[in-house]
Design a protein around this motif. Structure first.
Motif, mmCIF file in Angstrom:
data_model
loop_
_atom_site.group_PDB
_atom_site.id
_atom_site.type_symbol
_atom_site.label_atom_id
_atom_site.label_comp_id
_atom_site.label_asym_id
_atom_site.label_seq_id
_atom_site.Cartn_x
_atom_site.Cartn_y
_atom_site.Cartn_z
ATOM 1 N N PHE A 1 11.797 15.872 27.710
ATOM 2 C CA PHE A 1 13.199 16.210 28.208
ATOM 3 C C PHE A 1 13.616 15.957 29.495
ATOM 4 C CE2 PHE A 1 9.789 19.933 28.265
ATOM 5 C CZ PHE A 1 10.967 20.922 28.342
ATOM 6 N N GLN A 2 15.392 15.466 28.421
ATOM 7 C CA GLN A 2 15.857 14.137 29.744
ATOM 8 C C GLN A 2 17.056 13.954 30.308
ATOM 9 O OE1 GLN A 2 15.991 11.497 26.192
ATOM 10 N NE2 GLN A 2 14.195 10.222 26.541
ATOM 11 N N LEU A 3 17.973 13.431 30.749
ATOM 12 C CA LEU A 3 18.860 13.559 31.853
ATOM 13 C C LEU A 3 19.090 12.321 31.406
ATOM 14 C CD1 LEU A 3 20.320 15.456 34.006
ATOM 15 C CD2 LEU A 3 19.233 15.314 35.320
ATOM 16 N N SER A 4 20.748 12.861 31.939
ATOM 17 C CA SER A 4 21.534 11.514 32.187
ATOM 18 C C SER A 4 22.935 11.604 33.112
ATOM 19 C CB SER A 4 21.804 9.718 31.049
ATOM 20 O OG SER A 4 22.459 10.000 30.540
ATOM 21 N N THR A 5 23.584 10.452 34.116
ATOM 22 C CA THR A 5 24.741 10.609 34.198
ATOM 23 C C THR A 5 25.455 9.356 33.814
ATOM 24 O OG1 THR A 5 23.705 9.238 36.425
ATOM 25 C CG2 THR A 5 23.681 11.780 36.241
ATOM 26 N N SER A 6 26.422 10.143 33.981
ATOM 27 C CA SER A 6 27.671 8.370 34.232
ATOM 28 C C SER A 6 27.771 7.152 35.434
ATOM 29 C CB SER A 6 29.523 9.668 34.199
ATOM 30 O OG SER A 6 29.428 9.632 34.641
ATOM 31 N N ASN A 7 27.156 6.932 36.079
ATOM 32 C CA ASN A 7 26.712 6.485 37.348
ATOM 33 C C ASN A 7 25.420 5.742 37.165
ATOM 34 O OD1 ASN A 7 25.158 8.616 38.628
ATOM 35 N ND2 ASN A 7 26.926 8.898 40.108
ATOM 36 N N GLY A 8 24.715 6.217 36.284
ATOM 37 C CA GLY A 8 23.233 5.514 35.830
ATOM 38 C C GLY A 8 22.161 5.976 36.445
ATOM 39 N N GLN A 9 22.046 7.176 36.607
ATOM 40 C CA GLN A 9 21.136 7.428 37.161
ATOM 41 C C GLN A 9 20.488 8.566 35.801
ATOM 42 O OE1 GLN A 9 21.120 11.171 40.575
ATOM 43 N NE2 GLN A 9 23.300 10.364 40.442
ATOM 44 N N GLN A 10 18.718 8.287 35.561
ATOM 45 C CA GLN A 10 18.288 8.778 34.699
ATOM 46 C C GLN A 10 16.825 9.591 35.086
ATOM 47 O OE1 GLN A 10 17.492 5.529 31.603
ATOM 48 N NE2 GLN A 10 19.418 5.242 30.903
ATOM 49 N N ALA A 11 17.250 10.601 34.516
ATOM 50 C CA ALA A 11 15.540 11.508 34.619
ATOM 51 C C ALA A 11 14.844 11.481 33.543
ATOM 52 C CB ALA A 11 15.995 12.529 35.981
ATOM 53 N N SER A 12 13.424 12.008 33.433
ATOM 54 C CA SER A 12 12.546 12.100 31.576
ATOM 55 C C SER A 12 11.497 12.815 32.713
ATOM 56 C CB SER A 12 12.366 11.244 31.391
ATOM 57 O OG SER A 12 11.622 10.872 30.266
#
Length: 175
Positions: free
Chosen positions: A98-109
């Motif tokens: 599962f992955q998540l990223s935001t327009s302000n550069g945050q990322q999670a996996s």
């Protein structure tokens, strides 16, 4: 906030599944037990990627993103909800990412094995933070994938994505 799968991009190989009519790969089903009355049921696949995008102005805070999934095919018999898990296979061999990223550069996996047969489960993709100085809408990209082609897998229902304040994360995992 709950996001319907209708805005997701479901891909199997080079096929976009919402345009594909092959019953062995993907079905869109109408159900009253899910959030939006429509789910995607993946019957049998070698690999898949499910993703979506959302732009929204969140209040300041920390948020968690979850995918709502079920192993097994839900149906109604004699007015009662039943779940057929006969076609569930392959989810215990390799984890789903599962992955998540935001327009302000945050990322999670995160990675985990799918294990909740017959019940809807919330699978945590990651957390993101919105600070009070950010006045522009935040663009989120989220995905779920399992790209190991050494075995088939099948029998999973995809319902929705849920975004909630992080302090509710543990309570959500109970449902």
């Amino acid at each position: 906030m709950v996001i319907s799968l209708r805005i997701w991009n479901i891909v199997y190989g080079s096929w976009k599944l919402h345009q594909c009519k092959r019953a062995l790969m993907y079905n869109s089903m109408f159900l009253t037990t899910c959030r939006f009355n429509t789910i995607a049921y993946l019957q049998q696949i070698w690999w898949f990627e499910v993703g979506g995008e959302l732009e929204f102005e969140f209040p300041a805070g920390t948020y968690s993103l979850f995918f709502r999934l079920q192993l097994g095919k839900t149906s109604k018999k004699l007015g009662r909800r039943t779940c057929n898990v006969d076609r569930v296979h392959g989810w215990d061999i390799k984890p789903v990412r599962f992955q998540l990223s935001t327009s302000n550069g945050q990322q999670a996996s995160s990675e985990c094995y799918l294990h909740q047969q017959g019940n809807w489960g919330h699978y945590h993709a990651g957390d993101f933070v919105v600070d009070s100085t950010n006045t522009a809408p935040l663009k989120l990209r989220f995905s779920m994938m399992q790209i190991d082609c050494t075995h088939t897998k099948g029998g999973v229902c995809l319902d929705s994505v849920l975004i909630c304040p992080s302090e509710f994360r543990e309570k959500l995992k109970q449902f």
